[in-house]
Design a protein around this motif. Structure first.
Motif, short mmCIF file in Angstrom:
data_model
loop_
_atom_site.label_atom_id
_atom_site.label_comp_id
_atom_site.label_asym_id
_atom_site.label_seq_id
_atom_site.Cartn_x
_atom_site.Cartn_y
_atom_site.Cartn_z
N ARG A 17 88.84 80.85 14.69
CA ARG A 17 87.78 81.84 14.47
C ARG A 17 88.17 83.16 15.11
NH1 ARG A 17 83.04 79.76 12.00
NH2 ARG A 17 83.25 77.52 11.94
N ASP A 18 87.58 84.23 14.57
CA ASP A 18 87.81 85.54 15.17
C ASP A 18 86.79 85.77 16.27
OD1 ASP A 18 85.41 86.38 13.98
OD2 ASP A 18 86.37 87.77 12.59
N GLY A 19 86.80 86.94 16.86
CA GLY A 19 85.90 87.25 17.98
C GLY A 19 84.43 87.23 17.63
N LEU A 20 84.10 87.33 16.34
CA LEU A 20 82.70 87.26 15.92
C LEU A 20 82.37 85.89 15.32
CD1 LEU A 20 82.25 90.80 14.34
CD2 LEU A 20 81.32 89.95 16.52
N GLY A 21 83.27 84.92 15.53
CA GLY A 21 83.00 83.56 15.10
C GLY A 21 83.27 83.29 13.63
N ARG A 22 83.83 84.26 12.92
CA ARG A 22 84.14 84.05 11.50
C ARG A 22 85.37 83.17 11.38
NH1 ARG A 22 83.43 90.37 10.47
NH2 ARG A 22 84.99 90.26 12.09
N PRO A 23 85.32 82.19 10.45
CA PRO A 23 86.49 81.32 10.27
C PRO A 23 87.68 82.08 9.71
CG PRO A 23 84.71 80.72 8.75
CD PRO A 23 84.21 81.83 9.59
N LEU A 24 88.83 81.75 10.23
CA LEU A 24 90.09 82.31 9.77
C LEU A 24 90.85 81.21 9.04
CD1 LEU A 24 91.06 84.10 13.11
CD2 LEU A 24 90.22 85.20 11.02
N PRO A 25 91.88 81.57 8.28
CA PRO A 25 92.66 80.53 7.61
C PRO A 25 93.33 79.59 8.62
CG PRO A 25 93.18 82.71 6.74
CD PRO A 25 92.32 82.92 7.96
N TYR A 26 93.50 78.34 8.22
CA TYR A 26 94.22 77.39 9.06
C TYR A 26 95.61 77.96 9.35
CZ TYR A 26 90.73 73.77 8.32
OH TYR A 26 89.57 73.05 8.30
N GLY A 27 96.10 77.74 10.55
CA GLY A 27 97.44 78.17 10.94
C GLY A 27 97.48 79.56 11.55
N VAL A 28 96.39 80.32 11.43
CA VAL A 28 96.32 81.65 12.03
C VAL A 28 95.78 81.50 13.44
CG1 VAL A 28 95.16 83.90 11.89
CG2 VAL A 28 95.95 82.78 9.81
N GLU A 29 96.31 82.28 14.37
CA GLU A 29 95.81 82.21 15.73
C GLU A 29 94.48 82.95 15.84
OE1 GLU A 29 97.17 83.09 20.31
OE2 GLU A 29 98.67 82.86 18.75
N GLY A 30 93.50 82.28 16.37
CA GLY A 30 92.19 82.89 16.54
C GLY A 30 91.83 83.02 18.01
N VAL A 31 90.59 83.34 18.24
CA VAL A 31 90.05 83.44 19.59
C VAL A 31 89.71 82.04 20.06
CG1 VAL A 31 88.11 84.33 20.94
CG2 VAL A 31 89.14 85.74 19.17
N PRO A 32 90.09 81.66 21.26
CA PRO A 32 89.74 80.32 21.74
C PRO A 32 88.23 80.10 21.69
CG PRO A 32 91.27 81.37 23.25
CD PRO A 32 90.85 82.42 22.26
N ARG A 33 87.84 78.93 21.25
CA ARG A 33 86.43 78.58 21.15
C ARG A 33 85.88 78.22 22.52
NH1 ARG A 33 85.54 75.69 15.47
NH2 ARG A 33 83.41 75.98 16.12
N GLN A 34 84.59 78.39 22.66
CA GLN A 34 83.91 77.97 23.88
C GLN A 34 83.84 76.45 23.89
OE1 GLN A 34 83.99 80.97 25.71
NE2 GLN A 34 82.36 79.82 26.63
N PRO A 35 84.12 75.83 25.00
CA PRO A 35 83.94 74.37 25.05
C PRO A 35 82.45 74.06 24.92
CG PRO A 35 84.44 75.26 27.22
CD PRO A 35 84.57 76.39 26.25
N GLU A 36 82.13 72.97 24.26
CA GLU A 36 80.73 72.59 24.07
C GLU A 36 80.27 71.63 25.16
OE1 GLU A 36 79.69 71.25 20.16
OE2 GLU A 36 81.05 72.69 19.23
#
Length: 157
Positions: A17-36
């Motif tokens: 996901r990007d910084g606003l939580g939008r999904p990115l394509p698989y294999g692209v580096e995104g922003v680390p998610r918050q642990p639940e």
């Protein structure tokens, strides 16, 4: 491609996901998610959420507030849910969804103001200031919103 599932079989997207939580394509580096499911003190929750808001990541801040409402006392649920709605409202506004952002900002403002006297500051949270911030941002629906520049000050500092 099969849907991602957790150990109990519930759907769980593992897409980056990007910084606003939008999904990115698989294999692209995104922003680390918050642990639940992280249990934090109220002060830790406010501090971590503010850090994420300041970084322009209100979607991630909403997840911190979500942990607080799920792990905290029932009597504080509206406070934390309302704060989560404010964060999601800012997320939608920054994504360009003006109507959805305004709706969530107003819903979150109503939730936190309905539970607390605006002059009362649970855990130092500036409820009155947040309500004013949310209403003002909702009134500007349709303008381009920069999540970091529009980040609210949870403690009113």
């Amino acid at each position: 491609m099969p849907r991602d599932r957790d150990a109990e079989g519930r759907a769980r997207s593992e897409r980056p996901r990007d910084g606003l939580g939008r999904p990115l394509p698989y294999g692209v580096e995104g922003v680390p998610r918050q642990p639940e499911g992280v249990v934090r003190t109220p002060a830790e929750t406010v501090r971590e959420a503010q850090r994420l808001l300041d970084a322009g990541m209100p979607f991630h801040a909403h997840e911190v507030f979500e942990d607080a409402w799920k792990s905290g006392p029932a009597g504080e649920r509206d406070l934390w849910q309302g704060l989560a709605q404010l964060a999601v409202g800012l997320t939608h506004a920054a994504r360009g969804n003006a109507a959805g952002g305004a709706r969530l900002l107003l819903r979150g403002a109503a939730r936190i103001s309905g539970q607390n006297d605006p002059d009362v500051r649970p855990y130092g949270i500036d409820v009155g200031g947040l309500v004013r911030w949310a209403r003002a941002l909702a009134a500007r629906a349709g303008e381009v919103t920069d999540a970091a520049a529009e980040a609210p000050r949870l403690l009113g500092e």
